[in-house]
Design a protein around this motif. Structure first.
Motif, PDB file in Angstrom:
ATOM      1  N   THR A 153       0.869  -1.277  -0.014  1.00 32.09           N
ATOM      2  CA  THR A 153       0.061   0.028  -0.152  1.00 32.09           C
ATOM      3  C   THR A 153       0.711   1.177  -0.035  1.00 32.09           C
ATOM      4  O   THR A 153       0.560   2.184  -0.794  1.00 32.09           O
ATOM      5  N   ALA A 154       1.874   1.416   0.946  1.00 34.15           N
ATOM      6  CA  ALA A 154       2.822   2.435   0.976  1.00 34.15           C
ATOM      7  C   ALA A 154       3.527   2.556  -0.459  1.00 34.15           C
ATOM      8  O   ALA A 154       3.617   3.871  -0.811  1.00 34.15           O
ATOM      9  N   MET A 155       4.113   1.672  -1.054  1.00 30.33           N
ATOM     10  CA  MET A 155       4.901   1.669  -2.469  1.00 30.33           C
ATOM     11  C   MET A 155       3.748   2.041  -3.392  1.00 30.33           C
ATOM     12  O   MET A 155       4.150   3.077  -4.264  1.00 30.33           O
ATOM     13  N   LEU A 156       2.647   1.524  -3.552  1.00 25.90           N
ATOM     14  CA  LEU A 156       1.732   2.191  -4.528  1.00 25.90           C
ATOM     15  C   LEU A 156       1.242   3.561  -4.372  1.00 25.90           C
ATOM     16  O   LEU A 156       1.122   4.337  -5.330  1.00 25.90           O
ATOM     17  N   GLN A 157       1.098   3.995  -3.239  1.00 23.78           N
ATOM     18  CA  GLN A 157       0.637   5.509  -2.953  1.00 23.78           C
ATOM     19  C   GLN A 157       1.574   6.348  -3.095  1.00 23.78           C
ATOM     20  O   GLN A 157       1.639   7.294  -3.933  1.00 23.78           O
ATOM     21  N   ASN A 158       3.018   6.059  -2.865  1.00 23.40           N
ATOM     22  CA  ASN A 158       4.130   6.988  -3.154  1.00 23.40           C
ATOM     23  C   ASN A 158       4.385   7.241  -4.652  1.00 23.40           C
ATOM     24  O   ASN A 158       5.166   7.848  -5.011  1.00 23.40           O
ATOM     25  N   MET A 159       3.948   6.255  -5.561  1.00 27.20           N
ATOM     26  CA  MET A 159       4.178   6.314  -7.023  1.00 27.20           C
ATOM     27  C   MET A 159       3.251   7.440  -8.018  1.00 27.20           C
ATOM     28  O   MET A 159       3.851   7.734  -8.649  1.00 27.20           O
ATOM     29  N   PHE A 160       2.458   7.936  -6.920  1.00 23.58           N
ATOM     30  CA  PHE A 160       1.598   8.969  -7.232  1.00 23.58           C
ATOM     31  C   PHE A 160       1.815  10.228  -6.596  1.00 23.58           C
ATOM     32  O   PHE A 160       1.694  10.035  -5.237  1.00 23.58           O
ATOM     33  N   PRO A 161       1.726  11.493  -7.048  1.00 25.73           N
ATOM     34  CA  PRO A 161       1.829  12.602  -6.108  1.00 25.73           C
ATOM     35  C   PRO A 161       0.577  12.661  -5.219  1.00 25.73           C
ATOM     36  O   PRO A 161      -0.552  12.569  -5.546  1.00 25.73           O
TER      37      PRO A 161
END
Length: 471
Positions: A153-161
């Motif tokens: 979840t943290a990885m996917l969230q940080n991929m987008f601004p």
């Protein structure tokens, strides 16, 4: 003559700090992949626009180290790496430059062109890709689902601004990326949609009139009421656009009639691509390091401790080797600088010596010109040669010649008389005829055999006599 339109709207230029905070993802392929996987890579790049390199051309020989080397210059934060093996298609999502890395198996995928073919009126617009999409994570929360889902979840969230609702412009929300976790199958569904705003409480015909840029053709109708009543039936989309699904626009939105405080229905149209992902494992570094999670392999506590010790030994060796390399580099630099300094000092000493020699030579020449020449008269007198007439003759008295003068005169007279007698005898013999000897014979000269030179040719010389053969 008309004048051009003056720009009245102001656009706030983002600061350098805000630009650096925006995550940028690099989407590439590794190794030899098929044509369909290459098209999937292009579609995913299109999804990640504008914060990605959409026109990047990578090579088959490019390694992960190459991408890490340019990541700092381009401001890259994440890496999406597609690869293909005999088992299937794989996707790696990693944080640059130190990880972690998520390994996914792509079970199914559909390209963007396939998704658009399923629609009756496909929606295509390049203006929607000028802003980054919104991200929606569905069914990822929960303590019982494990730490791997939290990390995912943290990885996917940080991929987008990140967005700030208080300062965000509503017109910037044009697309949506959806990640849905299916508990039953353990799959993660990936979808890509565009946001469409439509009016509420009117029939389909009226919607067409309101939303269309150009009015529809009414040539087949006698009255406008026929057009409105003919399209009065409710479709599935009209049912979805009911009052419970409508919102009030807080700001002006893109499209005709989408002004502030208007009631509009929000709909999502799929743009593609689609992917069905399964999490395989998680590594602590960027495509390397400690395995934090594995879907199939489960190790005991002793095995994990042993791997941790081996990993620590490896890191210690790497640090020691790195330190030795740095020391060697420093030592070589010192040796090189020392050689340069010695060569420079030798050059300067040679130059100084040459300058001293030149000064000494110039001083010696000047001293020789200025010093008095005392021996010049002596040398000139020694070189003078007197003529024979002026040479001084030694006197006879100096050698005692007077005692022997008379004896010398007598000897000279006797020698003159003998010479006269010899001359007379020789003249008489010349006047007598020569007598011929009876026994004298002509003796032919002996033939002398010529000696053969070592430089002479072995072939016999050609005769100079003309040949008697008739031509």
């Amino acid at each position: 003559m008309g004048h051009g339109r003056k720009k009245k709207r102001t656009h706030a230029v983002p600061s350098q700090e805000e630009i650096e905070k925006i995550p940028k993802t690099l989407v590439v392929k590794s190794g030899s992949v098929g044509r369909s996987v290459g098209a999937l890579v292009s579609d995913v790049r299109h999804v990640m626009e504008p914060n990605t390199a959409s026109k990047l051309k990578e090579r088959k020989t490019n390694k992960i180290k190459d991408y890490i080397a340019v990541s700092s210059q381009l401001g890259l934060t994440h890496l999406m790496l597609f690869s293909q093996t005999e088992a299937g298609t794989n996707l790696r999502i990693g944080r640059i430059p130190r990880g972690p890395t998520l390994y996914f198996r792509v079970n199914k995928y559909s390209l963007a062109k396939d998704c658009l073919k399923l629609q009756r009126t496909p929606h295509v617009s390049d203006a929607e890709y000028k802003t980054s999409p919104l991200i929606i994570l569905n069914n990822f929360a929960g303590e019982e689902k494990g730490k791997e889902l939290k990390l995912m979840t943290a990885m996917l969230q940080n991929m987008f601004p990140a967005i700030n609702p208080s300062t965000m412009h509503l017109s910037d929300a044009r697309r949506v990326v959806l990640f849905n976790y299916n508990e039953a199958t353990g799959m993660v569904d990936f979808r890509h949609f565009t946001i469409v705003v439509k009016p509420v409480g009117v029939t389909k015909g009226v919607k067409r009139v309101i939303m269309a840029k150009n009015l529809p053709s009414l040539a087949g109708y006698d009255d406008i009421s026929e057009y409105v009543l003919r399209e009065a039936f409710a479709s599935e989309s009209d049912v979805e656009d009911g009052p419970e699904n409508s919102v009030t626009l807080p700001q002006d939105y893109v499209g005709r009639g989408n002004t502030k405080n208007e009631q509009r229905a929000i709909r999502l149209l799929e743009l593609g691509p689609r992917m069905e992902l399964r999490l395989m494992k998680i590594e602590g570094g960027l495509c390397e390091g400690e395995i934090l999670y594995h879907n199939y392999l489960h190790k005991t506590k002793s095995q994990l401790e042993k791997e941790a010790r081996m990993r620590q030994i490896k890191l210690t060796r790497q640090a020691r080797r790195r330190q030795e390399q740095e020391q060697n580099v420093e030592r070589k630099k010192k040796v090189k600088s020392k050689k340069v300094n010695t060569a420079r000092n030798e050059k300067t000493s040679d130059d100084d010596k040459n300058d001293d020699d030149d000064e000494y030579d110039s001083m010696s020449e000047a001293d020789s010109d200025m010093a008095p020449n005392d021996n010049s008269d002596v040398e000139s007198e020694a070189k003078i040669v007197l003529p024979k007439s002026t040479r001084p003759r030694a006197s006879a008295d100096d050698f005692g010649a007077d005692e022997y003068k008379e004896s010398d005169d007598e000897d000279e007279g006797a020698r003159d008389a003998e010479m006269d007698d010899d001359e007379e005898d020789y003249a008489e013999e010349e006047r007598k005829p020569a007598k011929r000897s009876k026994t004298s014979k002509s003796v032919a000269p002996k033939k002398v055999k010529p000696t053969k030179s070592k430089f002479a040719s072995s072939k016999p010389a050609k005769s100079s006599k003309p040949s008697n053969k008739r031509k």
